[in-house]
Design a protein around this motif. Structure first.
Motif, PDB file in Angstrom:
ATOM      1  N   GLU A  97       6.230   4.221  12.026  1.00 19.66           N
ATOM      2  CA  GLU A  97       5.593   5.473  12.442  1.00 19.66           C
ATOM      3  C   GLU A  97       5.471   6.445  11.279  1.00 19.66           C
ATOM      4  OE1 GLU A  97       7.417   7.089  15.917  1.00 19.66           O
ATOM      5  OE2 GLU A  97       7.238   5.211  17.023  1.00 19.66           O
ATOM      6  N   ASP A  98       6.163   6.175  10.189  1.00 21.74           N
ATOM      7  CA  ASP A  98       6.139   7.025   9.004  1.00 21.74           C
ATOM      8  C   ASP A  98       4.897   6.695   8.177  1.00 21.74           C
ATOM      9  OD1 ASP A  98       6.497   8.262   6.522  1.00 21.74           O
ATOM     10  OD2 ASP A  98       8.656   7.868   6.488  1.00 21.74           O
ATOM     11  N   PRO A  99       3.971   7.642   8.008  1.00 20.09           N
ATOM     12  CA  PRO A  99       2.741   7.354   7.271  1.00 20.09           C
ATOM     13  C   PRO A  99       2.959   7.001   5.800  1.00 20.09           C
ATOM     14  CG  PRO A  99       2.884   9.691   7.832  1.00 20.09           C
ATOM     15  CD  PRO A  99       4.024   9.014   8.518  1.00 20.09           C
ATOM     16  N   SER A 100       4.129   7.285   5.257  1.00 24.12           N
ATOM     17  CA  SER A 100       4.374   6.931   3.856  1.00 24.12           C
ATOM     18  C   SER A 100       4.536   5.426   3.659  1.00 24.12           C
ATOM     19  CB  SER A 100       5.592   7.682   3.303  1.00 24.12           C
ATOM     20  OG  SER A 100       6.784   7.203   3.869  1.00 24.12           O
ATOM     21  N   TYR A 101       4.669   4.676   4.763  1.00 19.21           N
ATOM     22  CA  TYR A 101       4.754   3.217   4.688  1.00 19.21           C
ATOM     23  C   TYR A 101       3.470   2.536   5.138  1.00 19.21           C
ATOM     24  CZ  TYR A 101       9.732   4.101   4.195  1.00 19.21           C
ATOM     25  OH  TYR A 101      10.948   4.553   3.764  1.00 19.21           O
ATOM     26  N   SER A 102       2.437   3.310   5.407  1.00 15.10           N
ATOM     27  CA  SER A 102       1.200   2.720   5.919  1.00 15.10           C
ATOM     28  C   SER A 102       0.357   2.138   4.792  1.00 15.10           C
ATOM     29  CB  SER A 102       0.402   3.751   6.714  1.00 15.10           C
ATOM     30  OG  SER A 102      -0.058   4.767   5.861  1.00 15.10           O
ATOM     31  N   GLY A 103      -0.572   1.292   5.189  1.00 20.45           N
ATOM     32  CA  GLY A 103      -1.453   0.642   4.238  1.00 20.45           C
ATOM     33  C   GLY A 103      -1.108  -0.823   4.089  1.00 20.45           C
ATOM     34  N   THR A 104      -1.970  -1.523   3.394  1.00 22.13           N
ATOM     35  CA  THR A 104      -1.787  -2.955   3.168  1.00 22.13           C
ATOM     36  C   THR A 104      -1.388  -3.199   1.728  1.00 22.13           C
ATOM     37  OG1 THR A 104      -3.444  -3.456   4.855  1.00 22.13           O
ATOM     38  CG2 THR A 104      -2.908  -5.214   3.291  1.00 22.13           C
ATOM     39  N   MET A 105      -0.222  -3.788   1.551  1.00 18.99           N
ATOM     40  CA  MET A 105       0.278  -4.142   0.224  1.00 18.99           C
ATOM     41  C   MET A 105      -0.076  -5.601  -0.028  1.00 18.99           C
ATOM     42  SD  MET A 105       4.213  -3.986  -1.191  1.00 18.99           S
ATOM     43  CE  MET A 105       4.882  -4.899   0.193  1.00 18.99           C
ATOM     44  N   THR A 106      -0.609  -5.873  -1.195  1.00 24.53           N
ATOM     45  CA  THR A 106      -0.925  -7.249  -1.587  1.00 24.53           C
ATOM     46  C   THR A 106       0.185  -7.756  -2.491  1.00 24.53           C
ATOM     47  OG1 THR A 106      -3.288  -6.818  -1.435  1.00 24.53           O
ATOM     48  CG2 THR A 106      -2.619  -8.731  -2.738  1.00 24.53           C
ATOM     49  N   MET A 107       0.720  -8.927  -2.140  1.00 31.45           N
ATOM     50  CA  MET A 107       1.754  -9.559  -2.960  1.00 31.45           C
ATOM     51  C   MET A 107       1.234 -10.911  -3.419  1.00 31.45           C
ATOM     52  SD  MET A 107       5.330  -8.357  -1.268  1.00 31.45           S
ATOM     53  CE  MET A 107       6.198  -8.922  -2.709  1.00 31.45           C
ATOM     54  N   THR A 108       1.086 -11.047  -4.732  1.00 36.09           N
ATOM     55  CA  THR A 108       0.581 -12.289  -5.314  1.00 36.09           C
ATOM     56  C   THR A 108       1.732 -13.010  -5.993  1.00 36.09           C
ATOM     57  OG1 THR A 108      -1.571 -11.258  -5.635  1.00 36.09           O
ATOM     58  CG2 THR A 108      -1.136 -13.282  -6.875  1.00 36.09           C
ATOM     59  N   TRP A 109       1.946 -14.244  -5.565  1.00 34.23           N
ATOM     60  CA  TRP A 109       2.998 -15.106  -6.093  1.00 34.23           C
ATOM     61  C   TRP A 109       2.326 -16.090  -7.039  1.00 34.23           C
ATOM     62  CZ3 TRP A 109       8.092 -14.582  -4.111  1.00 34.23           C
ATOM     63  CH2 TRP A 109       8.214 -13.675  -3.054  1.00 34.23           C
ATOM     64  N   HIS A 110       2.489 -15.870  -8.356  1.00 44.24           N
ATOM     65  CA  HIS A 110       1.919 -16.747  -9.381  1.00 44.24           C
ATOM     66  C   HIS A 110       2.965 -17.786  -9.767  1.00 44.24           C
ATOM     67  CE1 HIS A 110      -1.578 -14.190 -10.178  1.00 44.24           C
ATOM     68  NE2 HIS A 110      -0.756 -13.173 -10.016  1.00 44.24           N
TER      69      HIS A 110
END
Length: 160
Positions: A97-110
């Protein structure tokens, strides 16, 4: 402004084995949660466009409050790209519910084959601002250390 966090680790296992641990449900539950957490996968669909939902539970929620509840982080992870044995790309969204954690994070495993073993580099982009950078990089490094221990223990011959 977009933030990028990263960590890497050399792992004494071949790239195909490392890749397999990145796309196997039981393996992910065993090694992905950083120290101080345990994880359980609720939903599993291992294909591009599929993904998983992981519930991460803090072992000491008093000193590590969660993003979803006092003791948990719940994250929906999509498999954006599966390129064996070189790369896995996750799109992660935290339930909060905290907007500071919103959004989509991309994690690329090389995954890179080297003479010494397999170099695994994790690059997280568009990290939500509520996630502390130092703690996040330490968490990624902890997951990589868990992955190394998990795979290197599996390669040890058994007595007998």
């Amino acid at each position: 402004m977009s933030r990028t966090d990263r960590a890497s680790r050399l792992i004494a296992a071949p790239p195909e084995i490392v890749y397999g641990a990145l796309v196997d449900r039981e393996s992910l539950e065993a090694w992905l949660p950083p120290d101080g957490m345990r994880g359980r996968i609720q939903r599993w669909d291992p294909r591009p466009g599929g993904g998983f939902r992981m519930i991460l539970t803090y072992l000491d929620p008093v000193n590590s409050p969660g993003k979803t509840s006092d003791a948990t982080d719940v994250v929906d992870v999509g498999f954006a790209e599966l390129m064996p044995p070189e790369r896995v790309v996750h799109r992660a969204v935290f339930e909060s519910e905290d907007p500071s954690y919103s959004g989509t994070m991309t994690m690329t495993w090389h995954i890179t084959d080297t003479a010494e073993g397999t170099e695994v580099t994790v690059t997280a982009t568009d990290v939500p601002p509520g996630i502390d950078q130092a703690a996040h990089e330490a968490g990624i490094a902890s997951s990589l250390a868990n992955l190394a221990s998990y795979l290197e223990a599996a390669d040890r011959p058994t007595a007998g």
